[in-house]
Design a protein around this motif. Structure first.
Motif, PDB file in Angstrom:
ATOM      1  N   THR A   1     -11.640   5.349  -1.723  1.00 48.26           N
ATOM      2  CA  THR A   1     -10.444   4.411  -1.088  1.00 48.26           C
ATOM      3  C   THR A   1     -11.023   3.207  -0.348  1.00 48.26           C
ATOM      4  OG1 THR A   1      -9.247   6.597  -0.797  1.00 48.26           O
ATOM      5  CG2 THR A   1      -8.281   4.532   0.455  1.00 48.26           C
TER       6      THR A   1
ATOM      7  N   ALA B   1     -10.547  12.301   8.815  1.00 47.32           N
ATOM      8  CA  ALA B   1      -8.696  12.245   8.616  1.00 47.32           C
ATOM      9  C   ALA B   1      -8.311  11.101   9.353  1.00 47.32           C
ATOM     10  CB  ALA B   1      -8.171  13.538   9.117  1.00 47.32           C
TER      11      ALA B   1
ATOM     12  N   ASP C   1       0.777  -1.267   0.009  1.00 48.77           N
ATOM     13  CA  ASP C   1      -0.053  -0.147  -0.083  1.00 48.77           C
ATOM     14  C   ASP C   1       0.722   1.320  -0.087  1.00 48.77           C
ATOM     15  OD1 ASP C   1      -2.028  -1.617   0.145  1.00 48.77           O
ATOM     16  OD2 ASP C   1      -2.432  -1.639   2.241  1.00 48.77           O
TER      17      ASP C   1
ATOM     18  N   LEU D   1      -6.711   5.192   9.448  1.00 47.04           N
ATOM     19  CA  LEU D   1      -7.350   3.749   9.599  1.00 47.04           C
ATOM     20  C   LEU D   1      -7.185   3.041   8.182  1.00 47.04           C
ATOM     21  CD1 LEU D   1      -9.994   4.077  12.307  1.00 47.04           C
ATOM     22  CD2 LEU D   1      -7.805   2.942  12.735  1.00 47.04           C
ATOM     23  N   LEU D   2      -7.766   3.650   7.298  1.00 50.20           N
ATOM     24  CA  LEU D   2      -7.831   2.951   6.033  1.00 50.20           C
ATOM     25  C   LEU D   2      -6.301   2.515   5.614  1.00 50.20           C
ATOM     26  CD1 LEU D   2     -10.706   5.006   4.106  1.00 50.20           C
ATOM     27  CD2 LEU D   2     -10.586   2.453   4.894  1.00 50.20           C
ATOM     28  N   ALA D   3      -5.365   3.414   5.588  1.00 53.13           N
ATOM     29  CA  ALA D   3      -3.992   3.374   5.001  1.00 53.13           C
ATOM     30  C   ALA D   3      -3.235   2.283   5.751  1.00 53.13           C
ATOM     31  CB  ALA D   3      -3.430   4.546   4.818  1.00 53.13           C
ATOM     32  N   TYR D   4      -3.275   2.436   7.397  1.00 52.67           N
ATOM     33  CA  TYR D   4      -2.500   1.818   8.111  1.00 52.67           C
ATOM     34  C   TYR D   4      -3.712   0.765   8.725  1.00 52.67           C
ATOM     35  CZ  TYR D   4       0.972   4.933   7.218  1.00 52.67           C
ATOM     36  OH  TYR D   4       1.863   5.735   6.432  1.00 52.67           O
ATOM     37  N   ASP D   5      -3.415   0.383  10.060  1.00 56.47           N
ATOM     38  CA  ASP D   5      -4.399  -0.456  10.835  1.00 56.47           C
ATOM     39  C   ASP D   5      -4.674   0.213  12.246  1.00 56.47           C
ATOM     40  OD1 ASP D   5      -2.128  -1.985  12.543  1.00 56.47           O
ATOM     41  OD2 ASP D   5      -1.433  -1.707  10.557  1.00 56.47           O
ATOM     42  N   LEU D   6      -5.591  -0.706  12.945  1.00 51.62           N
ATOM     43  CA  LEU D   6      -5.898  -0.189  14.141  1.00 51.62           C
ATOM     44  C   LEU D   6      -4.965   0.143  15.029  1.00 51.62           C
ATOM     45  CD1 LEU D   6      -9.474  -2.203  14.710  1.00 51.62           C
ATOM     46  CD2 LEU D   6      -8.901   0.358  14.955  1.00 51.62           C
ATOM     47  N   LYS D   7      -3.890  -1.055  14.933  1.00 50.45           N
ATOM     48  CA  LYS D   7      -2.777  -1.102  16.041  1.00 50.45           C
ATOM     49  C   LYS D   7      -1.954   0.288  15.806  1.00 50.45           C
ATOM     50  CE  LYS D   7       0.167  -4.545  18.074  1.00 50.45           C
ATOM     51  NZ  LYS D   7       0.845  -5.958  17.442  1.00 50.45           N
ATOM     52  N   THR D   8      -1.413   0.450  14.459  1.00 53.26           N
ATOM     53  CA  THR D   8      -0.887   1.462  14.403  1.00 53.26           C
ATOM     54  C   THR D   8      -1.097   3.078  14.794  1.00 53.26           C
ATOM     55  OG1 THR D   8      -0.062   0.337  12.438  1.00 53.26           O
ATOM     56  CG2 THR D   8       0.807   2.389  12.315  1.00 53.26           C
TER      57      THR D   8
ATOM     58  N   GLN E   1      -0.263   4.955   1.480  1.00 49.83           N
ATOM     59  CA  GLN E   1       0.245   5.349   2.682  1.00 49.83           C
ATOM     60  C   GLN E   1       1.014   6.820   2.348  1.00 49.83           C
ATOM     61  OE1 GLN E   1       2.684   2.038   3.897  1.00 49.83           O
ATOM     62  NE2 GLN E   1       0.734   1.062   4.838  1.00 49.83           N
TER      63      GLN E   1
ATOM     64  N   LEU F   1      -9.046   8.046   7.530  1.00 48.47           N
ATOM     65  CA  LEU F   1      -8.204   7.839   6.301  1.00 48.47           C
ATOM     66  C   LEU F   1      -6.890   7.045   7.020  1.00 48.47           C
ATOM     67  CD1 LEU F   1      -7.607   8.304   3.204  1.00 48.47           C
ATOM     68  CD2 LEU F   1      -6.726  10.666   3.908  1.00 48.47           C
TER      69      LEU F   1
ATOM     70  N   ILE G   1     -12.100  -3.891   5.747  1.00 50.11           N
ATOM     71  CA  ILE G   1     -11.683  -2.316   5.373  1.00 50.11           C
ATOM     72  C   ILE G   1     -10.748  -1.728   6.438  1.00 50.11           C
ATOM     73  CG2 ILE G   1     -12.961  -0.031   5.301  1.00 50.11           C
ATOM     74  CD1 ILE G   1     -15.327  -1.427   4.449  1.00 50.11           C
ATOM     75  N   ILE G   2     -11.083  -2.145   7.740  1.00 44.03           N
ATOM     76  CA  ILE G   2     -10.211  -1.653   8.713  1.00 44.03           C
ATOM     77  C   ILE G   2      -9.672  -2.824   9.272  1.00 44.03           C
ATOM     78  CG2 ILE G   2      -9.900  -0.534  10.712  1.00 44.03           C
ATOM     79  CD1 ILE G   2     -12.184   1.307  10.219  1.00 44.03           C
ATOM     80  N   GLU G   3      -8.199  -3.033   9.088  1.00 48.76           N
ATOM     81  CA  GLU G   3      -7.532  -4.297   9.550  1.00 48.76           C
ATOM     82  C   GLU G   3      -7.117  -4.134  11.184  1.00 48.76           C
ATOM     83  OE1 GLU G   3      -4.864  -5.621   6.013  1.00 48.76           O
ATOM     84  OE2 GLU G   3      -5.031  -3.606   6.247  1.00 48.76           O
ATOM     85  N   HIS G   4      -7.010  -5.222  11.846  1.00 48.65           N
ATOM     86  CA  HIS G   4      -6.406  -5.098  13.195  1.00 48.65           C
ATOM     87  C   HIS G   4      -4.914  -4.831  13.300  1.00 48.65           C
ATOM     88  CE1 HIS G   4      -6.723  -5.046  17.570  1.00 48.65           C
ATOM     89  NE2 HIS G   4      -5.675  -5.920  17.555  1.00 48.65           N
ATOM     90  N   ASP G   5      -4.111  -5.696  12.655  1.00 46.61           N
ATOM     91  CA  ASP G   5      -2.891  -5.706  12.290  1.00 46.61           C
ATOM     92  C   ASP G   5      -2.399  -5.838  11.120  1.00 46.61           C
ATOM     93  OD1 ASP G   5      -0.293  -5.353  12.960  1.00 46.61           O
ATOM     94  OD2 ASP G   5      -0.091  -6.818  14.745  1.00 46.61           O
ATOM     95  N   ARG G   6      -1.788  -4.789  10.396  1.00 46.54           N
ATOM     96  CA  ARG G   6      -1.369  -5.097   8.915  1.00 46.54           C
ATOM     97  C   ARG G   6      -0.102  -5.993   8.646  1.00 46.54           C
ATOM     98  NH1 ARG G   6       1.877  -1.121   6.740  1.00 46.54           N
ATOM     99  NH2 ARG G   6       1.758  -0.271   8.788  1.00 46.54           N
TER     100      ARG G   6
ATOM    101  N   GLY H   1     -14.974  -1.806  13.566  1.00 46.03           N
ATOM    102  CA  GLY H   1     -13.631  -2.409  12.931  1.00 46.03           C
ATOM    103  C   GLY H   1     -13.029  -3.493  13.725  1.00 46.03           C
TER     104      GLY H   1
ATOM    105  N   LYS I   1     -10.543  -0.790  -0.716  1.00 49.76           N
ATOM    106  CA  LYS I   1      -9.767  -1.624   0.201  1.00 49.76           C
ATOM    107  C   LYS I   1     -10.765  -2.802   0.152  1.00 49.76           C
ATOM    108  CE  LYS I   1      -6.824  -1.809   3.957  1.00 49.76           C
ATOM    109  NZ  LYS I   1      -6.501  -0.963   5.160  1.00 49.76           N
TER     110      LYS I   1
ATOM    111  N   ILE J   1     -12.317   9.621   0.419  1.00 49.86           N
ATOM    112  CA  ILE J   1     -12.146   8.673   1.416  1.00 49.86           C
ATOM    113  C   ILE J   1     -13.025   7.500   1.061  1.00 49.86           C
ATOM    114  CG2 ILE J   1     -12.831   8.302   3.795  1.00 49.86           C
ATOM    115  CD1 ILE J   1     -11.423  10.802   4.344  1.00 49.86           C
TER     116      ILE J   1
END
Lengths: 140, 94
Positions: free
Chosen positions: B76, A47, A5, A52-59, A9, A50, B87-92, A137, B80, B73
């Motif tokens: 996007t 924002a 990604d 959250l979409l490019a990265y993930d919940l943990k980051t 990103q 966005l 759509i929203i991952e927990h850990d990439r 999520g 995804k 958005i």
């Protein structure tokens, strides 16, 4: 298959700051132009979405280590305190006051207590939106 | 004269949106529909800009920027979903 990604990103790193600046602009300009606490809060949370979409919940939890439920509570508290603070001066509930001050960098501006009330709305909108998105999520 | 030009442009944008709505309904695959929806968002921005010229006001300029951000958005998120079903991952990095 592991996807890459990189473009999304890199765009997000630039676009998220522009969106946050735009949301602050429509939040602070709400008294004189279209916008205000509600739209500003929605833009700030978009924002974060966005990110959250490019990265993930943990980051994103590492970037912004905040509990969004506290946002709802502090926003409601701020609005209630601003609304009931007028009772201290012997005027009816939700009476707002303003004054003109000369600040060193910003010049001759008016400070209005409605901005504090709007800040409460802003915090509640950000808190509610992010709590909903994160709760949906996280569920497997 | 100028208002006639603006009205002609409004009609052209509306016809373009009509074509995109046809692609949105008829589109054989989901990516076709997502691209049509994205282009409808861009045309909506043009429509608001022309309307704010014709009404001689600058009150819609915030709406233009806001619609551009929300449309980006949304596209996007759709992309995804099509790519990863999540759509929203927990850990990439898992």
């Amino acid at each position: 298959m592991k996807t890459n990604d990189l473009i999304l990103q890199t765009v997000t790193k630039v676009a998220a700051f522009v969106i946050i600046l735009f949301s602050l602009s429509i939040f602070l300009g709400g008294h004189y132009s279209p916008g205000g606490g509600f739209v500003g809060g929605l833009m700030t949370s978009s924002a974060i979405i966005l990110l959250l979409l490019a990265y993930d919940l943990k980051t994103v939890a590492g970037i912004l280590p905040v509990d969004y439920k506290l946002f709802i509570a502090s926003g409601l508290l701020l609005s209630v305190l601003t609304a009931s603070g007028s009772l201290l001066f012997g005027v009816p509930l939700m009476t707002h006051a303003f004054t003109y001050v000369d600040l060193p960098l910003l010049g001759h501006i008016s400070l209005h207590t409605a901005v504090l009330f709007d800040l409460g709305v802003y915090l509640v909108v950000v808190g509610v939106t992010m709590t909903i998105i994160q709760t949906i999520g996280e569920s497997e | 004269m100028f208002s006639i030009i603006i009205q002609i442009a409004l009609i052209c944008i509306s016809l373009s949106m009509l074509g995109l709505v046809y692609r949105l309904i008829k589109g054989p695959s989901t990516p076709d529909r997502v691209v049509a929806l994205d282009a409808i968002g861009i045309n909506l921005i043009a429509l608001i800009a022309l309307l704010s010229i014709s009404l001689d006001t600058s009150a819609y300029l915030e709406a233009i920027l806001l619609l551009a951000i929300v449309s980006f958005i949304g596209t996007t998120a759709f992309s995804k979903f099509l790519e990863k079903e999540d759509i929203i991952e927990h850990d990439r990095n898992l």
